[in-house]
Scaffold this motif. Structure first.
Motif, PDB file in Angstrom:
ATOM      1  N   GLY A  49       1.610   7.289   3.711  1.00 53.33           N
ATOM      2  CA  GLY A  49       2.426   6.177   4.195  1.00 53.33           C
ATOM      3  C   GLY A  49       2.417   5.193   3.319  1.00 53.33           C
ATOM      4  O   GLY A  49       1.712   4.591   2.577  1.00 53.33           O
TER       5      GLY A  49
ATOM      6  N   HIS B  12       0.860  -0.972   0.052  1.00 54.18           N
ATOM      7  CA  HIS B  12      -0.148   0.003  -0.007  1.00 54.18           C
ATOM      8  C   HIS B  12       0.894   0.906   0.157  1.00 54.18           C
ATOM      9  O   HIS B  12       1.591   1.471   0.966  1.00 54.18           O
ATOM     10  CB  HIS B  12      -1.127  -0.102   1.237  1.00 54.18           C
ATOM     11  CG  HIS B  12      -1.899   1.138   1.440  1.00 54.18           C
ATOM     12  ND1 HIS B  12      -3.128   1.365   1.157  1.00 54.18           N
ATOM     13  CD2 HIS B  12      -1.262   2.572   1.675  1.00 54.18           C
ATOM     14  CE1 HIS B  12      -3.572   2.630   1.131  1.00 54.18           C
ATOM     15  NE2 HIS B  12      -2.541   3.403   1.474  1.00 54.18           N
TER      16      HIS B  12
ATOM     17  N   ASN C 288       4.654  16.720  -0.276  1.00 59.60           N
ATOM     18  CA  ASN C 288       4.296  15.170   0.079  1.00 59.60           C
ATOM     19  C   ASN C 288       3.661  14.687  -1.219  1.00 59.60           C
ATOM     20  O   ASN C 288       2.999  13.606  -1.405  1.00 59.60           O
ATOM     21  CB  ASN C 288       3.423  14.985   0.994  1.00 59.60           C
ATOM     22  CG  ASN C 288       1.849  15.716   0.966  1.00 59.60           C
ATOM     23  OD1 ASN C 288       1.625  16.512   0.061  1.00 59.60           O
ATOM     24  ND2 ASN C 288       1.062  15.593   1.865  1.00 59.60           N
TER      25      ASN C 288
ATOM     26  N   SER D 100       0.828   6.496 -10.294  1.00 61.81           N
ATOM     27  CA  SER D 100       2.154   6.890 -11.011  1.00 61.81           C
ATOM     28  C   SER D 100       2.756   5.805 -11.827  1.00 61.81           C
ATOM     29  O   SER D 100       3.397   4.629 -11.561  1.00 61.81           O
ATOM     30  CB  SER D 100       3.269   7.266 -10.364  1.00 61.81           C
ATOM     31  OG  SER D 100       4.336   7.425 -10.970  1.00 61.81           O
TER      32      SER D 100
HETATM   33  N1  LIG Z   1      -2.323  10.487 -10.695  1.00 66.62           N
HETATM   34  C1  LIG Z   1      -1.108  10.385  -9.637  1.00 66.62           C
HETATM   35  N2  LIG Z   1       0.060  10.384  -9.870  1.00 66.62           N
HETATM   36  C2  LIG Z   1       1.332  10.431  -9.083  1.00 66.62           C
HETATM   37  N3  LIG Z   1       0.888  10.388  -7.633  1.00 66.62           N
HETATM   38  C3  LIG Z   1      -0.293  10.377  -7.395  1.00 66.62           C
HETATM   39  C4  LIG Z   1      -1.258  10.362  -8.254  1.00 66.62           C
HETATM   40  N4  LIG Z   1      -2.438  10.800  -7.519  1.00 66.62           N
HETATM   41  C5  LIG Z   1      -2.060  10.561  -6.076  1.00 66.62           C
HETATM   42  N5  LIG Z   1      -0.884  10.618  -6.200  1.00 66.62           N
HETATM   43  C6  LIG Z   1       0.229  10.682  -5.078  1.00 66.62           C
HETATM   44  O1  LIG Z   1      -0.168   9.712  -3.920  1.00 66.62           O
HETATM   45  C7  LIG Z   1      -0.103  10.010  -2.705  1.00 66.62           C
HETATM   46  C8  LIG Z   1      -1.099  10.089  -1.678  1.00 66.62           C
HETATM   47  O2  LIG Z   1      -1.682   8.825  -1.722  1.00 66.62           O
HETATM   48  P1  LIG Z   1      -3.011   8.403  -0.964  1.00 66.62           P
HETATM   49  O3  LIG Z   1      -4.343   9.403  -1.326  1.00 66.62           O
HETATM   50  O4  LIG Z   1      -3.197   6.919  -1.043  1.00 66.62           O
HETATM   51  O5  LIG Z   1      -2.666   8.706   0.451  1.00 66.62           O
HETATM   52  P2  LIG Z   1      -3.567   9.049   1.920  1.00 66.62           P
HETATM   53  O6  LIG Z   1      -4.886   8.439   1.685  1.00 66.62           O
HETATM   54  O7  LIG Z   1      -3.419  10.508   2.177  1.00 66.62           O
HETATM   55  O8  LIG Z   1      -2.605   8.265   2.880  1.00 66.62           O
HETATM   56  P3  LIG Z   1      -2.543   6.691   3.028  1.00 66.62           P
HETATM   57  O9  LIG Z   1      -2.740   6.024   1.984  1.00 66.62           O
HETATM   58  O10 LIG Z   1      -1.272   6.661   3.907  1.00 66.62           O
HETATM   59  O11 LIG Z   1      -3.598   6.545   4.297  1.00 66.62           O
HETATM   60  C9  LIG Z   1       0.506  11.592  -2.678  1.00 66.62           C
HETATM   61  O12 LIG Z   1       2.086  11.516  -2.723  1.00 66.62           O
HETATM   62  C10 LIG Z   1      -0.091  12.018  -4.129  1.00 66.62           C
HETATM   63  O13 LIG Z   1       0.822  12.987  -4.821  1.00 66.62           O
END
Ligand SMILES: Nc1ncnc2c1ncn2[C@@H]1O[C@H](COP(=O)(O)OP(=O)(O)OP(=O)(O)O)[C@@H](O)[C@H]1O
Ligand SMILES: CCCC(=O)O
Length: 356
Positions: free
Chosen positions: A186, A182, A254, A309
């Motif tokens: 984090g 995951h 981030n 990504s």
């Molecule tokens: N299309 C994309 N391309 C690249 N990176 C992306 C894309 N969409 C989201 N991200 C990246 O994914 C990360 C956030 O992921 P996510 O939304 O799963 O995290 P969260 O829910 O805040 O935290 P966690 O999953 O730890 O609970 C960020 O670094 C964001 O820039």
């Protein structure tokens, strides 16, 4: 069955209404950082978030009395096996007092409980909380007897994508070995041995790969020196490791999309190195989990926001595709996983577990 699912994050609450497995509506309530800062602790936010959730219900013309159950994301409790748990007084007490630590997910059960009570269905649950612990004995040791390893990870999404992978592989539940990474704010990488997460890096406590916001594993001598350098107090250092580490510490963002933009548009070599290192560390952790499973890995699953990504996924693939087929499920479906967990109990497929 109408099920309301609630997923509190550090600066947002996701709310969704389900009719059985079908989502009727969803809402992400984002809070200004300044608003959140007014509260001295996470439990202090309970009343505020309750009021906000009721506003979402009103906006979607959903009456609390129409609900059959309310399910919340489970927080830092004592270590327990995977499953759907009935919200109870001992659970609320442990979460509200932050007895096992403070995390936004600690609010899921109290909010679910109060909404279920106010709507009179009186059925509230949590599903696969972040402290699900199925580790084998040898995984629990660190090199110091006074420091024990703990299982804290994205259990809800890891378990949900693992179920999806097993179904897509055409295998029976509980018959596959998977490594699930995951990758969100984090990162947790788990070794799923026929459905049981026998080892996983503690995503909240400085283990595993660095992530957009977490420092991950650090050289322990260096960490001790930093702790005594006078630069940080206890809470400041813990916050740096958990919220201000990884990409935030090195690059001040981030957001992986921003890192990609700096590489592409500015030729930023530091950003390129960090991107490479992120892929490298995730791949290395996947390799470690494959060893935990003695090399018998049916599939590797990449999930979370970073899995959107293609570039990152491509770099990880280069290092790990020799191990097993790679399945990519970008993002997370935690709301559906919550609703499905509650439904399994409401429909009698699973017994609601008790937290004692
Ligand atoms: N299309 C994309 N391309 C690249 N990176 C992306 C894309 N969409 C989201 N991200 C990246 O994914 C990360 C956030 O992921 P996510 O939304 O799963 O995290 P969260 O829910 O805040 O935290 P966690 O999953 O730890 O609970 C960020 O670094 C964001 O820039
Ligand atoms: C399990 C939660 C871990 C995190 O917030 O990174």
């Amino acid at each position: 069955m109408k099920i309301l699912a609630i997923n509190p994050g550090s600066t947002s609450t996701k709310v969704a209404l389900f009719e059985d497995e079908s989502q009727l509506w969803s809402d992400t309530q984002r809070y200004d950082v300044e608003v959140i800062k007014q509260f001295s602790s996470i439990p202090d936010q309970e009343e505020f978030r309750l009021v906000e959730i009721k506003k979402a219900l009103a906006a979607h013309h959903t009456d609390l009395t129409s609900l059959d159950a309310v399910v919340g994301r489970g927080g830092l409790l004592k270590p327990i096996p995977s499953g759907t748990y009935i919200v109870s007084e001992p659970m609320l007490e442990d979460l509200r007092s932050c007895r096992y630590g403070s995390h936004a997910s600690n609010l899921g059960a109290p909010l679910a409980f109060r909404l279920a009570q106010q709507g009179s269905c009186n059925r509230s649950y949590i599903v696969d909380p972040v402290i699900v612990d199925e580790m084998i004995p040898e995984a629990r040791l660190s090199g110091l007897p006074e420091i024990k390893r703990r299982s804290i990870f994205h259990a809800l999404n890891q378990k949900a994508v693992a179920r999806r992978a097993v179904a897509e592989l055409g295998k029976e539940p509980g018959s596959c070995n998977l490594v699930v990474a995951h990758m969100g704010g984090g990162i947790s990488v788990g070794a799923h041995d026929c459905g049981r997460v026998v080892d996983v890096n503690n995503a909240l406590d400085g283990e595993g790969p660095f992530s957009p916001e977490r420092a991950g594993s650090l050289p322990s001598g260096g960490l001790v020196h930093l702790a005594y350098s006078g630069e940080h107090d206890l809470n400041g250092l813990l916050k740096r490791i958990v919220g201000g580490g990884g990409l935030v510490a090195h690059l001040g963002t981030n957001d992986l999309r921003e890192v990609q933009r700096r590489i592409d548009e500015e030729g930023d070599e530091k950003a390129a190195l960090l991107f490479e290192a992120l892929a490298y560390q995730v791949a290395k952790e996947i390799g470690a989990c494959s060893a935990v499973l003695k090399g018998r890995v049916d599939a590797i699953v990449l999930t979370g926001g970073l899995a959107y990504s293609d570039r990152l996924v491509g770099k990880i693939r280069q290092r790990i595709s020799f191990i097993a087929p790679v399945l990519v499920y970008p993002g997370e479906d935690e709301m559906k996983a919550l609703a499905e967990g509650a439904l399994r109990v409401l429909q009698g497929e699973e017994k609601g577990r008790e937290y004692r």
